[in-house]
Design an enzyme around this catalytic site. Structure first.
Site, short mmCIF file in Angstrom:
data_model
loop_
_atom_site.label_atom_id
_atom_site.label_comp_id
_atom_site.label_asym_id
_atom_site.label_seq_id
_atom_site.Cartn_x
_atom_site.Cartn_y
_atom_site.Cartn_z
N PRO A 49 0.80 -1.22 0.00
CA PRO A 49 0.00 0.00 0.00
C PRO A 49 0.84 1.27 0.00
O PRO A 49 0.50 2.24 -0.70
CB PRO A 49 -0.82 -0.13 1.28
CG PRO A 49 -0.97 -1.61 1.47
CD PRO A 49 0.34 -2.18 1.02
N TYR A 131 -17.34 -16.28 -7.53
CA TYR A 131 -17.11 -14.95 -8.10
C TYR A 131 -17.97 -13.90 -7.41
O TYR A 131 -17.48 -12.83 -7.02
CB TYR A 131 -17.41 -14.97 -9.60
CG TYR A 131 -17.21 -13.63 -10.27
CD1 TYR A 131 -15.94 -13.16 -10.57
CD2 TYR A 131 -18.31 -12.84 -10.61
CE1 TYR A 131 -15.77 -11.93 -11.17
CE2 TYR A 131 -18.14 -11.61 -11.22
CZ TYR A 131 -16.87 -11.16 -11.50
OH TYR A 131 -16.70 -9.93 -12.09
N LYS A 135 -16.48 -10.73 -5.18
CA LYS A 135 -16.81 -9.37 -5.59
C LYS A 135 -17.54 -8.63 -4.47
O LYS A 135 -17.27 -7.44 -4.23
CB LYS A 135 -17.69 -9.40 -6.85
CG LYS A 135 -16.95 -9.78 -8.12
CD LYS A 135 -15.85 -8.81 -8.49
CE LYS A 135 -16.38 -7.46 -8.88
NZ LYS A 135 -15.28 -6.52 -9.28
#
Length: 294
Positions: A49, A131, A135
């Protein structure tokens, strides 16, 4: 501004949309396309990050669009859609300039949608695929950070995407590639009796541009056409666009096994109200772009 996942179907459309609006776009992805300028080759899920914060700050980025991930292989889904988002939110949250974050979610986050209904953003979410679950996890990371005030972000929950550079891993993308490669004997295509909401990648990209400057944060906004299209109809339109005779391709029924089940349709009223957005591309226009581009 920066587009993450700039080489995918959605990412390419978003880059083009921002370019039309006169923005300078930093394109980020794993592999640069030929001849592309202002491209940064980067594995976002493996980038610390702090390093990503430095990259975005040095580029003077004021808007970040996360279109990364795509239809990764199952073993990579968590890395592409959860770990990547964790790192991105931490990076953006550490920037003193507080850039706007537009995260691309998916209609599959809702799970099964009752036939004949339009799913609203307030619906309970029960994804029934890997999936859809990853998500949803990524979208929740973004939303929780926005609600905590650490990022200024919005989630666009998109329906199935087609149009220019349609993903070859999608059903229509795979069919397009089969039609391009196939000669005699003619094709046999298995088609499930499903009805799905589809949005042109260029319309989705315009929604992204509007969301990047809209005075709304910490919310989910559906992006679709609000129409459940018969998959067989889309297949026939693609065959005609490809110049195939109707009797040259055998359509064989198959059970519905793919993400989304037998029915998807999005309620897009919130997108109209909050973004001033509406879909513009017609189905034939999108099918033609799918065939001619990508």
């Amino acid at each position: 501004m920066a587009v993450l996942g700039a080489t995918g179907c959605v990412g390419r459309a978003v880059c083009a949309a921002y370019a039309r609006h006169g923005a300078q776009v930093l394109q980020v992805g794993r592999t640069p396309p030929p001849g592309c300028r202002d491209f940064l080759a980067l594995d976002l899920a493996a980038t610390a990050p702090a390093e990503l914060t430095r990259i975005l700050a040095d580029a003077g980025v004021d808007t970040v669009v996360n279109a990364a991930g795509g239809w990764a292989r199952s073993e990579e889904l968590n890395r592409a859609h959860v770990e990547l988002v964790h790192r991105l939110v931490a990076a953006v949250g550490a920037m003193p300039s507080r850039p706007r974050l537009v995260h691309l979610g998916s209609v599959h986050e809702y799970g099964p949608i009752a036939e004949g209904t339009s799913v609203h953003e307030t619906a309970e979410v029960h994804p029934d695929s890997t999936y859809g679950r990853v998500k949803l996890a990524g979208s929740r990371i973004v939303l929780q950070a926005a609600q905590a005030g650490s990022v200024d972000a919005v989630v666009l929950r998109a329906v199935n995407v087609y149009g220019p550079y349609t993903n070859p891993a999608s059903f229509l993308g795979m069919l397009r590639d089969r039609l391009r490669q196939a000669g005699p004997p003619e094709l046999t295509v298995t088609v499930a009796p499903a009805r799905r909401d589809f949005v042109d990648a260029r319309d989705l990209a315009e929604a992204v541009v509007l969301a990047g400057r809209a005075p709304v944060t910490g919310q989910v906004i559906n992006i679709g056409r609000g129409v459940a299209e018969d998959i067989r109809k889309l297949v026939r339109m693609l065959l005609e666009t490809a110049g195939r005779r109707p009797d040259a391709v055998a359509l064989v029924d198959a059970p519905v096994t793919s993400n989304g089940g037998a029915w998807t349709r999005a309620d897009i009223g919130r997108a109209r109200r909050l973004l001033g957005w509406r879909p513009r591309a017609g189905v034939q226009e999108s099918i033609t772009a799918l065939w001619e581009q990508g």
